[in-house]
Design a protein around this motif. Structure first.
Motif, PDB file in Angstrom:
ATOM      1  N   THR A   1      27.695  -1.745  -9.089  1.00 46.70           N
ATOM      2  CA  THR A   1      27.843  -0.543  -9.925  1.00 46.70           C
ATOM      3  C   THR A   1      27.911  -0.929 -11.397  1.00 46.70           C
ATOM      4  O   THR A   1      27.247  -0.312 -12.242  1.00 46.70           O
TER       5      THR A   1
ATOM      6  N   SER B   1      24.267   1.709  -0.297  1.00 48.79           N
ATOM      7  CA  SER B   1      25.062   2.874  -0.689  1.00 48.79           C
ATOM      8  C   SER B   1      25.038   3.070  -2.199  1.00 48.79           C
ATOM      9  O   SER B   1      24.826   4.181  -2.693  1.00 48.79           O
ATOM     10  N   VAL B   2      25.225   1.989  -2.939  1.00 49.31           N
ATOM     11  CA  VAL B   2      25.204   2.071  -4.404  1.00 49.31           C
ATOM     12  C   VAL B   2      23.794   2.384  -4.896  1.00 49.31           C
ATOM     13  O   VAL B   2      23.608   3.226  -5.786  1.00 49.31           O
TER      14      VAL B   2
ATOM     15  N   ASN C   1      21.433   4.061  -3.406  1.00 47.02           N
ATOM     16  CA  ASN C   1      21.156   5.477  -3.161  1.00 47.02           C
ATOM     17  C   ASN C   1      21.912   6.382  -4.127  1.00 47.02           C
ATOM     18  O   ASN C   1      21.381   7.393  -4.572  1.00 47.02           O
ATOM     19  N   HIS C   2      23.134   6.016  -4.445  1.00 53.47           N
ATOM     20  CA  HIS C   2      23.917   6.807  -5.399  1.00 53.47           C
ATOM     21  C   HIS C   2      23.197   6.911  -6.745  1.00 53.47           C
ATOM     22  O   HIS C   2      23.206   7.964  -7.385  1.00 53.47           O
TER      23      HIS C   2
END
Length: 182
Positions: A29, A134-135, A137-138
């Motif tokens: 992130t 997950s990151v 896609n975010h």
């Protein structure tokens, strides 16, 4: 942006994100917010639940977070446990199989539970890939992963990982140099 786990699994061409689900999510992130990459390509090693052999080279753009207790009907979760890259990043010029990756902060050493993972359509395990996807896609980033199997998920997992780790890292480096034009 090419990513790797870190600690004893680093590469000159990749940015380390840390080991496991939490470290990798936090670090990735931060990288995305600071560097704004156009795509993410994770490289790393993996344990095989039995379908693939040590030193096989595999690609993926999906992952799950299935804990072993779930396979024993000993838990439940309200969380999403499977994720696929919204936009897969495909490495050109490769013929490696696409696989389903499971991620956990634990390494499977029970062969019977590894077989249950296969029955649940999971092929290999890598500690970081679920959080990487997950990151990605975010932030709506294309993402894929390249994995080299180091071991089977059984009682010899750690010893076999140590025995095959250097060769696996060499294979990752060769693949990236050949296909990614670094």
């Amino acid at each position: 942006m090419i990513l790797c786990a870190g600690r004893n699994e680093t590469f000159d061409f990749a940015k380390p994100v840390g080991v496991g689900l939490v470290e990798s999510a936090i670090t990735l992130t931060q990288y995305i917010l600071e560097e704004k990459p156009a795509f993410l390509f994770f490289v790393g090693t993996a344990g095989s639940y039995g379908k693939f052999a040590p030193l096989d080279i595999l690609l993926s753009h999906n992952a799950s977070n299935i804990e072993l207790a779930f396979l024993q009907d000993a838990c439940y979760t309200p969380l999403q446990t499977t994720i696929e890259a919204k936009i897969p990043h495909v490495s050109r010029g490769t013929t490696h199989p696409l696989v389903n990756v499971n991620s956990s902060n634990y390494i499977t050493t029970n062969e019977a539970l590894a077989k249950k993972m296969l029955e649940n359509d999971r092929d290999i395990e890598n500690m970081e890939f679920f959080s990487i996807l997950s990151v990605a896609n975010h932030f709506n980033l294309p993402c894929s992963g390249l994995f080299v199997v180091t071991n089977y998920c059984n009682e010899n997992a750690h010893d076999d990982f140590l025995k095959n780790h250097a060769k696996a890292k060499e294979l990752i480096t060769l693949h990236v140099e050949k296909n990614m034009k670094i």
